[in-house]
Design a protein around this motif. Structure first.
Motif, mmCIF file in Angstrom:
data_model
loop_
_atom_site.group_PDB
_atom_site.id
_atom_site.type_symbol
_atom_site.label_atom_id
_atom_site.label_comp_id
_atom_site.label_asym_id
_atom_site.label_seq_id
_atom_site.Cartn_x
_atom_site.Cartn_y
_atom_site.Cartn_z
ATOM 1 N N ALA A 29 13.032 -14.809 -1.827
ATOM 2 C CA ALA A 29 11.671 -14.950 -2.340
ATOM 3 C C ALA A 29 10.678 -14.307 -1.401
ATOM 4 O O ALA A 29 9.744 -13.623 -1.823
ATOM 5 N N HIS A 30 10.892 -14.518 -0.096
ATOM 6 C CA HIS A 30 9.980 -13.927 0.886
ATOM 7 C C HIS A 30 10.043 -12.398 0.809
ATOM 8 O O HIS A 30 9.014 -11.725 0.847
ATOM 9 N N ALA A 31 11.267 -11.875 0.676
ATOM 10 C CA ALA A 31 11.428 -10.422 0.613
ATOM 11 C C ALA A 31 10.709 -9.845 -0.596
ATOM 12 O O ALA A 31 10.164 -8.763 -0.563
ATOM 13 N N GLN A 32 10.709 -10.625 -1.697
ATOM 14 C CA GLN A 32 10.086 -10.152 -2.923
ATOM 15 C C GLN A 32 8.568 -10.299 -2.895
ATOM 16 O O GLN A 32 7.903 -9.841 -3.807
ATOM 17 N N GLN A 33 8.027 -10.959 -1.872
ATOM 18 C CA GLN A 33 6.587 -11.142 -1.793
ATOM 19 C C GLN A 33 5.882 -9.967 -1.133
ATOM 20 O O GLN A 33 4.709 -10.028 -0.818
ATOM 21 N N VAL A 34 6.606 -8.881 -0.898
ATOM 22 C CA VAL A 34 6.007 -7.662 -0.355
ATOM 23 C C VAL A 34 6.151 -6.549 -1.385
ATOM 24 O O VAL A 34 7.260 -6.229 -1.816
ATOM 25 N N LEU A 35 5.043 -5.993 -1.819
ATOM 26 C CA LEU A 35 5.064 -4.856 -2.735
ATOM 27 C C LEU A 35 5.030 -3.589 -1.884
ATOM 28 O O LEU A 35 4.057 -3.322 -1.182
ATOM 29 N N ARG A 36 6.110 -2.823 -1.951
ATOM 30 C CA ARG A 36 6.218 -1.611 -1.134
ATOM 31 C C ARG A 36 5.703 -0.417 -1.929
ATOM 32 O O ARG A 36 6.272 -0.059 -2.955
ATOM 33 N N VAL A 37 4.639 0.173 -1.440
ATOM 34 C CA VAL A 37 3.946 1.232 -2.159
ATOM 35 C C VAL A 37 3.959 2.520 -1.350
ATOM 36 O O VAL A 37 3.858 2.500 -0.127
ATOM 37 N N SER A 38 4.094 3.655 -2.034
ATOM 38 C CA SER A 38 4.038 4.935 -1.342
ATOM 39 C C SER A 38 3.334 5.965 -2.224
ATOM 40 O O SER A 38 2.900 5.664 -3.341
ATOM 41 N N ALA A 39 3.246 7.174 -1.700
ATOM 42 C CA ALA A 39 2.589 8.267 -2.424
ATOM 43 C C ALA A 39 3.196 9.585 -1.987
ATOM 44 O O ALA A 39 3.627 9.725 -0.834
ATOM 45 N N ILE A 40 3.243 10.539 -2.902
ATOM 46 C CA ILE A 40 3.711 11.872 -2.508
ATOM 47 C C ILE A 40 2.793 12.392 -1.400
ATOM 48 O O ILE A 40 1.582 12.218 -1.461
ATOM 49 N N PRO A 41 3.354 13.013 -0.370
ATOM 50 C CA PRO A 41 2.545 13.471 0.773
ATOM 51 C C PRO A 41 1.847 14.804 0.499
ATOM 52 O O PRO A 41 2.119 15.811 1.132
ATOM 53 N N ASP A 42 0.918 14.781 -0.466
ATOM 54 C CA ASP A 42 0.227 16.031 -0.825
ATOM 55 C C ASP A 42 -1.005 16.283 0.036
ATOM 56 O O ASP A 42 -1.680 17.299 -0.111
ATOM 57 N N GLU A 43 -1.302 15.334 0.940
ATOM 58 C CA GLU A 43 -2.373 15.508 1.925
ATOM 59 C C GLU A 43 -1.853 14.996 3.270
ATOM 60 O O GLU A 43 -0.760 14.455 3.362
ATOM 61 N N ALA A 44 -2.657 15.148 4.297
ATOM 62 C CA ALA A 44 -2.264 14.700 5.634
ATOM 63 C C ALA A 44 -1.975 13.196 5.626
ATOM 64 O O ALA A 44 -2.649 12.439 4.919
ATOM 65 N N PRO A 45 -0.988 12.731 6.409
ATOM 66 C CA PRO A 45 -0.630 11.303 6.439
ATOM 67 C C PRO A 45 -1.811 10.383 6.751
ATOM 68 O O PRO A 45 -1.942 9.313 6.161
ATOM 69 N N THR A 46 -2.678 10.807 7.668
ATOM 70 C CA THR A 46 -3.836 9.976 8.017
ATOM 71 C C THR A 46 -4.782 9.822 6.828
ATOM 72 O O THR A 46 -5.383 8.769 6.635
ATOM 73 N N GLU A 47 -4.907 10.874 6.030
ATOM 74 C CA GLU A 47 -5.775 10.828 4.850
ATOM 75 C C GLU A 47 -5.188 9.908 3.787
ATOM 76 O O GLU A 47 -5.914 9.139 3.147
ATOM 77 N N LEU A 48 -3.885 9.954 3.603
ATOM 78 C CA LEU A 48 -3.238 9.077 2.627
ATOM 79 C C LEU A 48 -3.416 7.609 3.019
ATOM 80 O O LEU A 48 -3.693 6.759 2.168
ATOM 81 N N GLN A 49 -3.260 7.305 4.311
ATOM 82 C CA GLN A 49 -3.442 5.934 4.794
ATOM 83 C C GLN A 49 -4.888 5.478 4.582
ATOM 84 O O GLN A 49 -5.142 4.342 4.157
ATOM 85 N N ARG A 50 -5.828 6.355 4.882
ATOM 86 C CA ARG A 50 -7.256 6.023 4.727
ATOM 87 C C ARG A 50 -7.589 5.725 3.270
ATOM 88 O O ARG A 50 -8.311 4.772 2.960
ATOM 89 N N LYS A 51 -7.056 6.535 2.371
ATOM 90 C CA LYS A 51 -7.320 6.360 0.946
ATOM 91 C C LYS A 51 -6.714 5.068 0.404
ATOM 92 O O LYS A 51 -7.281 4.441 -0.490
ATOM 93 N N PHE A 52 -5.558 4.680 0.961
ATOM 94 C CA PHE A 52 -4.852 3.533 0.390
ATOM 95 C C PHE A 52 -5.353 2.184 0.917
ATOM 96 O O PHE A 52 -5.249 1.176 0.209
#
Length: 292
Positions: A29-52
């Protein structure tokens, strides 16, 4: 001779078994309480983190669970991560969604897209005054974004082929920059004569003053096509999928939180989407020989 209390021993064993099962279930249950989200790296990693970041906080509020952004190294990793159950939701381009659909045997579902993604476009840019139409790219050096990018490779290639310009046969050299902002840097820095990228990143870079449109100019803008979406696996709990969809659809630019998120996502609003919207992308990919 006293007989052992079998009833008491059995009860103790049962209690231990139940306790162990409870601990195991709590762990799941604890493991399922984390939604793991990602995005295609079409911009710099720092920009993707900032946007998300603001979007992640908003989704945590709406879902009542932790939301974690998991960066990936390349487009293929975003597809494999979702297909192999290492990610729960991914921001895909149209082409990467098609790849994930095929790779998973139709076990992924696009839930929402930006309103802008109904008629998304790519722009072709250059600093070369002799380039004013697609046909002028013959004999020139050119940069796409990532090989798996919809707006940075697939659709620009498709429109080039429609104009009877083969990137592989007619151009002097073709390079893949890896990301939209990197394509702009390659053109602006004179590493290539021209390049193609998505119009959203181009407009953002112009607005931020990171590129001079008098030096680097757009000479061709493609017709519209369906592009980006948020995709989940089809085996996601239906209640969670509905909560996610509703959270995106509820984003509104009239309140401060919604305004910040929508601006970072370069969206007017989010709208529902469906697999059928990406049939044009799949057809273009097959015609270009990018899908086997």
């Amino acid at each position: 001779m006293t007989r052992p209390n079998l009833s008491s021993s059995f009860k103790q064993l049962l209690q231990l078994t139940v306790a162990a099962a409870a601990i195991a279930l709590a762990g799941v249950a604890h493991a399922q309480q984390v939604l793991r989200v990602s995005a295609i790296p079409d911009e710099a990693p720092t920009e993707l983190q900032r946007k998300f970041k603001p979007l992640g906080s908003y989704l945590e509020q709406k879902l009542g669970m932790k939301v974690e952004f998991v960066p990936v190294t390349d487009y293929a990793a975003s597809v494999e991560g979702l297909v192999n159950n290492k990610l729960d939701m991914v921001w895909f381009g149209g082409f990467t969604f098609v790849q994930a659909k095929i790779r998973s045997n139709n076990k992924v579902v696009p839930i929402v897209q930006r309103e802008e993604d109904e008629k998304f476009r790519s722009v072709f840019i250059t600093t070369d005054k002799s380039i004013n139409r697609l046909e002028d790219l013959k004999g020139k050096t050119f940069a796409f974004g990532s090989e798996s990018s919809t707006s940075g490779h697939l659709m620009p290639r498709s429109f080039l082929l429609a104009a009877k310009v083969s990137p592989d046969a007619d151009m002097k050299r073709v390079a893949f920059s890896g990301a939209h902002d990197a394509t702009v840097a390659a053109v602006a820095g004179g590493k290539v004569d021209a390049g193609a990228l998505n119009i959203s990143v181009w407009e953002k870079l112009i607005a931020q003053g990171k590129v001079d449109p008098k030096t680097v100019r757009v000479f061709y803008t493609t017709p519209g096509y369906f592009d980006y979406n948020w995709t989940v696996r089809s085996d996601m709990d239906p209640a969670l999928r509905k909560k996610l969809t509703d959270a995106f659809l509820a984003l509104n630019a009239t309140d401060a939180q919604g305004k910040e998120i929508l601006e970072l996502q370069r969206a007017t609003r989010f709208i529902p989407t469906r697999t059928e919207n990406y049939e044009q992308i799949e057809k273009a990919a097959r015609n270009a020989g990018l899908l086997k």
